[in-house]
Each structure stands twice: as C-alpha cells, then as structure tokens.
Enzyme design. Structure first.
Site, PDB file in Angstrom:
ATOM      1  N   THR A  14      12.961 -10.251   3.411  1.00  0.00           N
ATOM      2  CA  THR A  14      12.919  -8.841   3.029  1.00  0.00           C
ATOM      3  C   THR A  14      13.904  -8.500   1.920  1.00  0.00           C
ATOM      4  O   THR A  14      13.932  -7.368   1.451  1.00  0.00           O
ATOM      5  CB  THR A  14      13.223  -7.944   4.244  1.00  0.00           C
ATOM      6  OG1 THR A  14      14.545  -8.238   4.713  1.00  0.00           O
ATOM      7  CG2 THR A  14      12.226  -8.193   5.366  1.00  0.00           C
ATOM      8  N   LYS A  37      23.234 -20.959   5.952  1.00  0.00           N
ATOM      9  CA  LYS A  37      23.962 -22.053   5.313  1.00  0.00           C
ATOM     10  C   LYS A  37      23.985 -21.834   3.804  1.00  0.00           C
ATOM     11  O   LYS A  37      23.046 -21.283   3.230  1.00  0.00           O
ATOM     12  CB  LYS A  37      23.314 -23.415   5.613  1.00  0.00           C
ATOM     13  CG  LYS A  37      23.533 -23.926   7.024  1.00  0.00           C
ATOM     14  CD  LYS A  37      22.959 -25.336   7.177  1.00  0.00           C
ATOM     15  CE  LYS A  37      23.181 -25.871   8.583  1.00  0.00           C
ATOM     16  NZ  LYS A  37      22.668 -27.258   8.730  1.00  0.00           N
ATOM     17  N   HIS A  85       0.843  -1.194   0.000  1.00  0.00           N
ATOM     18  CA  HIS A  85       0.000   0.000   0.000  1.00  0.00           C
ATOM     19  C   HIS A  85       0.881   1.248   0.000  1.00  0.00           C
ATOM     20  O   HIS A  85       1.887   1.326   0.709  1.00  0.00           O
ATOM     21  CB  HIS A  85      -0.912   0.010   1.228  1.00  0.00           C
ATOM     22  CG  HIS A  85      -2.027  -0.984   1.143  1.00  0.00           C
ATOM     23  ND1 HIS A  85      -3.239  -0.681   0.575  1.00  0.00           N
ATOM     24  CD2 HIS A  85      -2.107  -2.279   1.523  1.00  0.00           C
ATOM     25  CE1 HIS A  85      -4.028  -1.746   0.624  1.00  0.00           C
ATOM     26  NE2 HIS A  85      -3.357  -2.735   1.192  1.00  0.00           N
TER      27      HIS A  85
END
Length: 206
Positions: free
Chosen positions: A174, A192, A122
């Site tokens: 993110t 890893k 938004h």
C-alpha cells in the site's frame, strides 16, 4: 499539424465513437477484430513468450512493450486500456497474474502466482451516483529491476517498488518500498534491509 490520435483525444464525441468501435461496452475488452490485429501494435522482444491462454486486453492507443527473454505465463490478464504497460528483459509474469496499466516492470523481475498489479482505481466520492458510473483514476506503478514478488500478493496503484526487493507471499503493498528490502504482511511492512557496510540483511525493528 495535430496527429490523428491527438485530434481524437481532443474531441470528446469522436473519442467516444472511436472507443466504442474498439472496446466492447459490456465485456470491457478489445473487440474481436482489434484483437486479431494485435500482432501489428504489440511490441515484443526477441525470444519473449506470451502463452496462448493469456487474456490480452491490449489496445493500440496505449503502449505495450515487452523486452527480450521475458515470459507471461498461462491464465494471466494483461490490460493496457487505461495505461501503458512496459515489461523489461528476462522478467517472468507468473501463472494467473493480473497486470493493469499504467505499470512499468523492470529487468529480471520474478512475479509468482496469482499476483495483482494494478495502476487503476474506481472513483467513489459522489454518493448520489453509482460507483460503476463514476469512472476510474490511474496512478503509475513502477517495479524496478531484480524484484521478487511472492504468490497471492497485491500491488496497489501509485506504488514504487525499489531495486532488489522481496515481497512476501500474500502481501498487500500500500506504500512505496525502498530498495534492497524485504516486506511482508497486510499492509506490507519492511522486515529486513540490506546493510552495505556489513553485507548482511538486517532485521528491521519497529
């Protein structure tokens, strides 16, 4: 000759009218009559399954393609109203998942329970205008082949997850994830990475 769909997109008032006819303004989902016609424009591969309890907010003006032998399990939400959704072959969308386009999911991807994958955000920048009235923006989410996403994870808009990645349960992704890696946490970090020389999964030390 300009296609009808292009003409609609290029004419703001016509676009607004057509959208109103297709989408309920309060429920923000396809109107009942349009949902009854989804079998005409949803492209589903052979032996693929979408369970009856799945909320299918699928519209004809964006793409929905599901490959062969794939499954969308109960109580999930699939929404292509703001962007295309493409799902590969032998892929499983788990219980209670939310997938909002634009999203591309590859082959042999396993997504556990209550995962959110959204290409939508938004807008909020104008402080003199309610956020709900500022519209949305979208960025493509791409999940490549042979990925496993653990339960209760979130994949944000604009993210690319590489091949053979494991996303640990409860992670918030993110930023882009390199192939052949394991990420965990909020925000998700690589812990890893597969070493092709030693053929082992090496721990990543920051």
């Amino acid at each position: 000759m300009v296609k009808l769909s292009e003409k609609i997109k290029q004419t703001p008032q016509l676009k607004k009218t057509v959208l109103h006819l297709m989408m309920h303004p309060v429920k923000t989902r396809p109107r009942f009559w349009l949902r009854c016609l989804q079998f005409l424009y949803m492209k589903k591969g052979k032996k693929s399954v979408i369970y009856r309890s799945v909320r299918r907010d699928i519209v004809p003006f964006n793409i929905f393609i599901m490959g062969d032998h794939s499954v969308i399990e109960d109580y999930s939400i699939i929404n292509n109203a703001v962007g295309d959704i493409v799902i590969g072959n032998y892929t499983r969308i788990g219980l209670g998942n939310t997938v909002i386009g634009p999203v591309t999911i590859g082959d042999k991807v396993n997504i556990a329970q209550n995962v959110v994958i959204s290409g939508l955000n938004h807008k909020f920048e104008d402080i003199d205008k309610p956020i709900a009235e500022q519209g949305v923006c979208t960025k493509q989410v791409t999940i490549e082949n042979n990925v496993w996403i653990g339960a209760n994870s979130i994949v944000l808009s604009g993210i690319q997850i590489g091949k053979h990645v494991v996303v640990g349960a409860g992670s918030v992704v993110t930023r882009d994830v390199p192939p052949y890696s394991v990420v965990v946490g909020n925000p998700a970090k690589v812990v890893k990475q597969y070493n092709f020389q030693t053929k082992q999964w090496d721990k990543v030390i920051e």
